[in-house]
Scaffold this active site. Structure first.
Site, PDB file in Angstrom:
ATOM      1  N   CYS A 115       0.881  -1.220   0.015  1.00 48.59           N
ATOM      2  CA  CYS A 115       0.022  -0.005  -0.098  1.00 48.59           C
ATOM      3  C   CYS A 115       0.894   1.303   0.170  1.00 48.59           C
ATOM      4  CB  CYS A 115      -0.838   0.030   0.922  1.00 48.59           C
ATOM      5  SG  CYS A 115      -2.133  -1.151   1.070  1.00 48.59           S
ATOM      6  N   HIS A 261      -3.730   7.164   1.955  1.00 50.48           N
ATOM      7  CA  HIS A 261      -4.008   5.889   1.242  1.00 50.48           C
ATOM      8  C   HIS A 261      -5.209   5.614   1.741  1.00 50.48           C
ATOM      9  CE1 HIS A 261      -4.092   1.645   0.306  1.00 50.48           C
ATOM     10  NE2 HIS A 261      -3.782   1.217   1.463  1.00 50.48           N
ATOM     11  N   ASN A 291     -10.018  -0.735  -1.569  1.00 52.81           N
ATOM     12  CA  ASN A 291      -8.461  -0.243  -1.249  1.00 52.81           C
ATOM     13  C   ASN A 291      -7.992  -0.801  -2.668  1.00 52.81           C
ATOM     14  OD1 ASN A 291      -5.928  -0.649  -0.550  1.00 52.81           O
ATOM     15  ND2 ASN A 291      -6.272  -1.388   1.332  1.00 52.81           N
TER      16      ASN A 291
HETATM   17  N1  COA Z   1     -19.082  -9.081   6.666  1.00 52.15           N
HETATM   18  C1  COA Z   1     -19.793  -9.652   7.978  1.00 52.15           C
HETATM   19  N2  COA Z   1     -19.219  -9.925   9.221  1.00 52.15           N
HETATM   20  C2  COA Z   1     -17.924  -9.972   9.113  1.00 52.15           C
HETATM   21  C3  COA Z   1     -17.151  -9.773   7.767  1.00 52.15           C
HETATM   22  C4  COA Z   1     -17.806  -9.323   6.635  1.00 52.15           C
HETATM   23  N3  COA Z   1     -16.952  -8.973   5.513  1.00 52.15           N
HETATM   24  N4  COA Z   1     -15.796  -9.542   8.141  1.00 52.15           N
HETATM   25  C5  COA Z   1     -15.513 -10.033   9.477  1.00 52.15           C
HETATM   26  N5  COA Z   1     -16.947 -10.054   9.925  1.00 52.15           N
HETATM   27  C6  COA Z   1     -17.323 -10.586  11.050  1.00 52.15           C
HETATM   28  C7  COA Z   1     -16.254 -11.241  12.114  1.00 52.15           C
HETATM   29  O1  COA Z   1     -16.131 -12.580  11.606  1.00 52.15           O
HETATM   30  C8  COA Z   1     -16.455 -10.940  13.477  1.00 52.15           C
HETATM   31  O2  COA Z   1     -17.446 -11.818  13.808  1.00 52.15           O
HETATM   32  P1  COA Z   1     -17.382 -12.372  15.438  1.00 52.15           P
HETATM   33  O3  COA Z   1     -17.557 -11.236  16.284  1.00 52.15           O
HETATM   34  O4  COA Z   1     -18.782 -13.056  15.318  1.00 52.15           O
HETATM   35  O5  COA Z   1     -16.184 -13.218  15.373  1.00 52.15           O
HETATM   36  C9  COA Z   1     -17.011  -9.468  13.490  1.00 52.15           C
HETATM   37  O6  COA Z   1     -17.392  -9.353  12.119  1.00 52.15           O
HETATM   38  C10 COA Z   1     -15.992  -8.770  13.800  1.00 52.15           C
HETATM   39  O7  COA Z   1     -14.689  -8.700  13.117  1.00 52.15           O
HETATM   40  P2  COA Z   1     -13.267  -8.133  13.393  1.00 52.15           P
HETATM   41  O8  COA Z   1     -12.407  -8.489  12.269  1.00 52.15           O
HETATM   42  O9  COA Z   1     -13.234  -7.716  14.863  1.00 52.15           O
HETATM   43  O10 COA Z   1     -13.984  -6.306  12.666  1.00 52.15           O
HETATM   44  P3  COA Z   1     -13.231  -5.053  12.896  1.00 52.15           P
HETATM   45  O11 COA Z   1     -14.060  -4.037  13.495  1.00 52.15           O
HETATM   46  O12 COA Z   1     -11.879  -5.196  13.178  1.00 52.15           O
HETATM   47  O13 COA Z   1     -13.244  -4.773  11.324  1.00 52.15           O
HETATM   48  C11 COA Z   1     -11.689  -4.364   9.480  1.00 52.15           C
HETATM   49  C12 COA Z   1     -12.264  -5.395  10.351  1.00 52.15           C
HETATM   50  C13 COA Z   1     -10.998  -5.248   8.476  1.00 52.15           C
HETATM   51  C14 COA Z   1     -12.790  -3.660   8.766  1.00 52.15           C
HETATM   52  C15 COA Z   1     -10.863  -3.610  10.384  1.00 52.15           C
HETATM   53  O14 COA Z   1     -10.098  -4.301  11.072  1.00 52.15           O
HETATM   54  C16 COA Z   1      -9.830  -2.798   9.362  1.00 52.15           C
HETATM   55  O15 COA Z   1     -10.396  -1.964   8.567  1.00 52.15           O
HETATM   56  N6  COA Z   1      -8.611  -2.957   9.562  1.00 52.15           N
HETATM   57  C17 COA Z   1      -7.574  -2.329   8.635  1.00 52.15           C
HETATM   58  C18 COA Z   1      -7.705  -3.194   7.265  1.00 52.15           C
HETATM   59  C19 COA Z   1      -6.699  -2.556   6.427  1.00 52.15           C
HETATM   60  O16 COA Z   1      -6.779  -1.176   6.351  1.00 52.15           O
HETATM   61  N7  COA Z   1      -6.043  -3.588   5.459  1.00 52.15           N
HETATM   62  C20 COA Z   1      -5.170  -2.864   4.622  1.00 52.15           C
HETATM   63  C21 COA Z   1      -4.012  -2.162   5.136  1.00 52.15           C
HETATM   64  S1  COA Z   1      -3.263  -1.101   3.927  1.00 52.15           S
END
Ligand code: COA
Length: 334
Positions: A115, A261, A291
């Site tokens: 990224c 980004h 992204n």
């Molecule tokens: N749809 C529905 N539910 C989903 C899902 C989706 N696409 N993806 C995950 N979940 C669920 C999980 O299984 C989890 O369920 P549970 O509580 O029953 O176990 C719940 O949602 C929460 O998951 P979690 O991973 O804790 O969510 P979060 O609030 O951390 O959000 C991201 C996830 C990925 C959106 C967030 O962590 C994020 O944006 N991180 C940075 C990502 C990023 O920028 N990556 C690229 C780097 S440049």
């Protein structure tokens, strides 16, 4: 003394729009979950998939960037190409673009900083221009990510985040101090390499491709500890912006626009809050594209260009964070 400045930017995204509702049909997710956690409404997928799509999108974006800069491929001395989704395992997509542009024997350099790749590429190009080795460089970020995503419920945590697209900028030599690329700052922290990665195919095994590899879901699909990435992204991007401003004896109040980004709208909003920037000083488009990794920043710049919002003399900060971890900033006085 030589300096570099961007004289044209362009972007290309595939026509195929994939909405959150489309994803609801193929995995257990909802439009509400995706929008609430990431701000993403839709993304583009290069489907049906074509061989060489990363280089093809880069090619289309480069033609626009060169046209806006008023140059042709004959005027370009080198390509610096950032991607994590190169068309071949090797060589990188830089040479494929070099061939598409009929650039004879001119060099193409591939950058793997995920990224942060576009800012790394911009920095490399800037150094070549400052030393006088090259006068005009095409800096590219392009990604075909849809075929690497697990678009089932098992892969939903990452599958909903990413999209395809390409962007390019023409970087040219000039001699006016205080204009163009003022500085770039690059960082990495390899101890977090396994936090956000695709492990295989790679040379971590005895052979690159081995029997049973396709059953190794955790290795061949993208892996991410999303919350750890989130925490680091909102720390490192503001840090890198402040580092750039301090290096140039400038203040946050001098900044006309921040281009972060596009990893997640919540990340951008937190970065904005931490830097105390008003809404008109930040530009996001993740809602439309997801992204696109190394392509997010040139796509942002190209859209601003089309909207007439890139203005001579204004101060722009680019910042990025991603797999590696890598993070970076660039300060540009247009
Ligand atoms: N749809 C529905 N539910 C989903 C899902 C989706 N696409 N993806 C995950 N979940 C669920 C999980 O299984 C989890 O369920 P549970 O509580 O029953 O176990 C719940 O949602 C929460 O998951 P979690 O991973 O804790 O969510 P979060 O609030 O951390 O959000 C991201 C996830 C990925 C959106 C967030 O962590 C994020 O944006 N991180 C940075 C990502 C990023 O920028 N990556 C690229 C780097 S440049």
């Amino acid at each position: 003394m030589f300096f570099s400045k961007i004289t044209g930017v362009g972007h290309f995204v595939p026509d195929n729009v994939v909405t959150n509702h489309d994803l609801e049909k193929i995995m257990d997710t909802t439009d509400a979950w995706i929008q609430e956690r990431t701000g993403i409404q839709e993304r583009r997928f290069y489907r049906p998939h074509e061989k060489g799509s990363t280089a093809k999108m880069a090619y289309q974006a480069s033609l626009i960037a060169m046209q806006r800069a008023g140059v042709t491929a004959d005027d370009i001395d080198a390509i610096v190409f950032a991607t994590l989704s190169s068309d071949y395992y090797f060589p990188g997509s830089g040479v494929l673009l070099q061939d598409m542009l009929n650039m004879g024997t001119k060099p193409a350099i591939d950058v793997r900083a995920q990224c942060s790749g576009f800012i790394y590429a911009l920095s490399i190009a800037d150094q070549f221009i400052r030393t006088g080795m090259y006068k005009r460089i095409l800096v590219v970020g392009s990604e075909t990510q849809n075929i690497a995503l697990d678009l089932t419920t098992r892969g939903r945590a990452m599958g909903v985040l990413f999209g395809d697209g390409g962007g390019a900028a023409v970087l040219e030599q000039h001699s006016q101090a205080g204009r163009g690329i003022l500085s770039t700052h690059l960082h990495s922290e390899g101890k977090h390499a396994d936090i956000l990665c695709i492990r295989e195919p790679g040379t971590g095994n005895e052979t690159i491709v081995y029997e049973g590899m396709h059953e190794q879901h955790d290795k061949i699909n993208p892996f991410m500890d999303g919350q750890f990435v989130f925490k680091n992204a909102v720390k490192r991007m503001p840090e890198a912006v402040m580092e750039a401003l301090a290096h140039n004896n400038l203040q946050l109040s001098d900044l006309d626009m921040l281009l972060p980004h596009q990893a997640n709208l919540r990340i951008s909003q937190m970065v904005q809050r931490l830097l105390n920037l008003p809404d008109e000083k930040i530009y996001n488009n993740i809602q439309k594209y997801g992204n696109t990794t190394a392509a997010t920043l040139p796509i942002l710049m190209s859209e601003l260009w089309e909207q007439g919002r890139i203005k001579e003399g204004q101060l722009y900060a680019l910042t990025a964070f991603g797999s590696g971890f890598t993070w970076a900033s660039a300060l540009i006085r247009w």
